[in-house]
Design a protein around this motif. Structure first.
Motif, PDB file in Angstrom:
ATOM      1  N   GLU A  14      -6.242  28.426  49.782  1.00  0.00           N
ATOM      2  CA  GLU A  14      -4.962  28.557  49.044  1.00  0.00           C
ATOM      3  C   GLU A  14      -5.142  27.587  47.973  1.00  0.00           C
ATOM      4  OE1 GLU A  14      -4.714  29.437  53.398  1.00  0.00           O
ATOM      5  OE2 GLU A  14      -5.319  27.393  52.619  1.00  0.00           O
ATOM      6  N   LEU A  15      -5.724  26.420  47.925  1.00  0.00           N
ATOM      7  CA  LEU A  15      -5.812  25.576  46.643  1.00  0.00           C
ATOM      8  C   LEU A  15      -6.602  26.599  45.714  1.00  0.00           C
ATOM      9  CD1 LEU A  15      -5.287  23.185  44.971  1.00  0.00           C
ATOM     10  CD2 LEU A  15      -7.255  22.253  45.971  1.00  0.00           C
ATOM     11  N   ASP A  17      -7.180  29.703  45.340  1.00  0.00           N
ATOM     12  CA  ASP A  17      -6.481  30.614  44.887  1.00  0.00           C
ATOM     13  C   ASP A  17      -5.477  30.216  43.829  1.00  0.00           C
ATOM     14  OD1 ASP A  17      -8.114  32.238  46.283  1.00  0.00           O
ATOM     15  OD2 ASP A  17      -6.793  32.898  47.917  1.00  0.00           O
ATOM     16  N   GLY A  18      -4.605  29.083  44.118  1.00  0.00           N
ATOM     17  CA  GLY A  18      -3.698  28.647  43.358  1.00  0.00           C
ATOM     18  C   GLY A  18      -4.337  28.174  42.081  1.00  0.00           C
ATOM     19  N   LEU A  22      -3.157  30.202  38.552  1.00  0.00           N
ATOM     20  CA  LEU A  22      -2.947  29.093  37.420  1.00  0.00           C
ATOM     21  C   LEU A  22      -3.713  29.342  36.217  1.00  0.00           C
ATOM     22  CD1 LEU A  22      -1.133  26.869  36.283  1.00  0.00           C
ATOM     23  CD2 LEU A  22      -2.946  25.135  37.228  1.00  0.00           C
ATOM     24  N   HIS A  66       1.729  20.318  42.580  1.00  0.00           N
ATOM     25  CA  HIS A  66       2.507  21.266  43.145  1.00  0.00           C
ATOM     26  C   HIS A  66       4.109  21.248  42.844  1.00  0.00           C
ATOM     27  CE1 HIS A  66      -1.211  21.249  45.803  1.00  0.00           C
ATOM     28  NE2 HIS A  66      -1.112  22.581  45.903  1.00  0.00           N
ATOM     29  N   ARG A  71       3.581  25.614  45.265  1.00  0.00           N
ATOM     30  CA  ARG A  71       2.439  26.431  44.515  1.00  0.00           C
ATOM     31  C   ARG A  71       1.927  25.411  43.401  1.00  0.00           C
ATOM     32  NH1 ARG A  71       6.943  31.067  43.747  1.00  0.00           N
ATOM     33  NH2 ARG A  71       7.726  29.448  42.447  1.00  0.00           N
ATOM     34  N   VAL A  72       0.629  25.783  43.116  1.00  0.00           N
ATOM     35  CA  VAL A  72      -0.041  24.938  42.209  1.00  0.00           C
ATOM     36  C   VAL A  72       0.510  24.996  40.551  1.00  0.00           C
ATOM     37  CG1 VAL A  72      -2.304  24.580  40.954  1.00  0.00           C
ATOM     38  CG2 VAL A  72      -2.432  25.266  43.342  1.00  0.00           C
ATOM     39  N   HIS A  98       1.429  25.225  34.321  1.00  0.00           N
ATOM     40  CA  HIS A  98       1.785  26.985  34.378  1.00  0.00           C
ATOM     41  C   HIS A  98       2.850  27.248  33.398  1.00  0.00           C
ATOM     42  CE1 HIS A  98       3.379  30.770  35.913  1.00  0.00           C
ATOM     43  NE2 HIS A  98       2.142  30.983  36.508  1.00  0.00           N
TER      44      HIS A  98
END
Length: 174
Positions: A14-15, A17-18, A22, A66, A71-72, A98
């Motif tokens: 998950e990290l 992919d985040g 980003l 986060h 979300r990142v 982001h």
């Protein structure tokens, strides 16, 4: 809403992919983070893999923020010098917030969290970072306490015939 910062989080799928999302979103919004738009996560994946390998080898540390939804939202890599005469400072690479979180003070928060993290590392007295000239980044970093210590004109080619300066900024921690 404030971001939640974590130094050295577990690198989960998950990290990962985040971070990829980003990096792609920042690039495609015009961010100067090693790529030029348009870029896909598949374009960026090999560079992230190299960055994560440096983490696993102990050459870097990862700072991640986060948002309130988990979300990142921002990140930076703190990378150690391997030269025995330069171990008192580290590099800050891939500084990203982001686009939806920009303009809210989160970039300043990220840099402050990175400086706090660096101060917590034995022997670190300064942070260096490089930025792409012509985007106003030097002014932003200067407003956060960094000073310009070097500039190489036209060192970055973003497209044929389109060049930017490579600017080195320094934050002294001592």
């Amino acid at each position: 809403m404030p971001l939640t910062f974590t130094l050295d989080p577990a690198v989960t799928p998950e990290l990962r992919d985040g971070l990829l999302g980003l990096w792609a979103d920042v690039t495609n919004a015009g961010g100067a983070v090693g790529f030029v738009a348009p870029a896909t996560v598949e374009d960026i994946r090999p560079e992230l893999v190299r960055s994560l390998a440096r983490l696993a080898q102990g050459h870097s540390r990862l700072l991640v923020a986060h948002d309130e939804e988990g979300r990142v939202a921002a990140t930076a890599f703190l990378t150690f010098n391997t030269h025995r005469l330069m171990g008192h400072w580290l590099w800050l690479y891939t500084v990203m917030v982001h686009p939806k979180h920009q303009g809210l003070g989160h970039g300043r928060d990220l840099l402050a969290a990175a400086a706090d993290a660096a101060r917590g590392i034995d022997g670190i007295e300064a942070i260096r970072l490089g930025c792409r000239g012509g985007l106003g980044l030097e002014r932003f970093y200067a407003s956060c306490g960094y000073r310009e210590v070097g500039r190489v004109p036209d060192a970055i080619r973003v497209a044929p015939g389109e060049y930017r300066d490579d600017v080195t900024m320094l934050l002294t921690l001592r």
